[in-house]
Write a protein that holds these residues in place. Sequence first.
Motif, PDB file in Angstrom:
ATOM      1  N   GLN A  72      -2.009  -0.293  -5.025  1.00  0.00           N
ATOM      2  CA  GLN A  72      -2.094   1.126  -5.337  1.00  0.00           C
ATOM      3  C   GLN A  72      -0.696   1.733  -5.367  1.00  0.00           C
ATOM      4  O   GLN A  72       0.202   1.281  -4.645  1.00  0.00           O
ATOM      5  N   ARG A  73      -0.513   2.735  -6.200  1.00  0.00           N
ATOM      6  CA  ARG A  73       0.785   3.421  -6.262  1.00  0.00           C
ATOM      7  C   ARG A  73       1.143   4.011  -4.911  1.00  0.00           C
ATOM      8  O   ARG A  73       0.290   4.539  -4.204  1.00  0.00           O
ATOM      9  N   VAL A  74       2.413   3.906  -4.569  1.00  0.00           N
ATOM     10  CA  VAL A  74       2.923   4.567  -3.371  1.00  0.00           C
ATOM     11  C   VAL A  74       3.192   6.020  -3.753  1.00  0.00           C
ATOM     12  O   VAL A  74       3.904   6.298  -4.714  1.00  0.00           O
ATOM     13  N   HIS A  75       2.577   6.958  -3.008  1.00  0.00           N
ATOM     14  CA  HIS A  75       2.684   8.380  -3.347  1.00  0.00           C
ATOM     15  C   HIS A  75       3.745   9.103  -2.533  1.00  0.00           C
ATOM     16  O   HIS A  75       4.271  10.124  -2.974  1.00  0.00           O
ATOM     17  N   GLU A  76       4.025   8.607  -1.362  1.00  0.00           N
ATOM     18  CA  GLU A  76       4.979   9.282  -0.494  1.00  0.00           C
ATOM     19  C   GLU A  76       5.619   8.253   0.421  1.00  0.00           C
ATOM     20  O   GLU A  76       4.949   7.328   0.878  1.00  0.00           O
ATOM     21  N   GLY A  77       6.909   8.390   0.686  1.00  0.00           N
ATOM     22  CA  GLY A  77       7.613   7.460   1.549  1.00  0.00           C
ATOM     23  C   GLY A  77       8.015   6.197   0.799  1.00  0.00           C
ATOM     24  O   GLY A  77       7.977   6.146  -0.437  1.00  0.00           O
TER      25      GLY A  77
END
Length: 113
Positions: A72-77
């Motif tokens: 899954q795409r990393v959204h934050e950090g």
Amino acid sequence: VFLRYVYWNPHIDKVYKPSYDYSAYLYLSTHGEHFSGGALEFIDEERDIVIHPRMGRLVVFSSGCENLKRTQRVHEGIQFVLKFWFTTKISDSELDDLIWMPPEVRVEVDKIR
């Protein structure tokens, strides 16, 4: 149709590199603590399996068509993960290309072969 490789597109490792027999991910950061998103999903007709990264978690799986997956795409950090691929078949010439040795050591290895 060939989709450009991006980690969130479903893919099979062995399709991209036929010599990959096994894949392994060692997570160096934890989902929910260091980043959001980034879960590893194995896509299956009967039931998908979702693995949430945790620091120190090692995931090892065969690289073939039995393991269609995506991250899954990393959204934050920032997600830190070491990825490894292993082969069970390698020729001497491929081995020579993969491993650098000083010339004097290479001569000794060649004697053993």
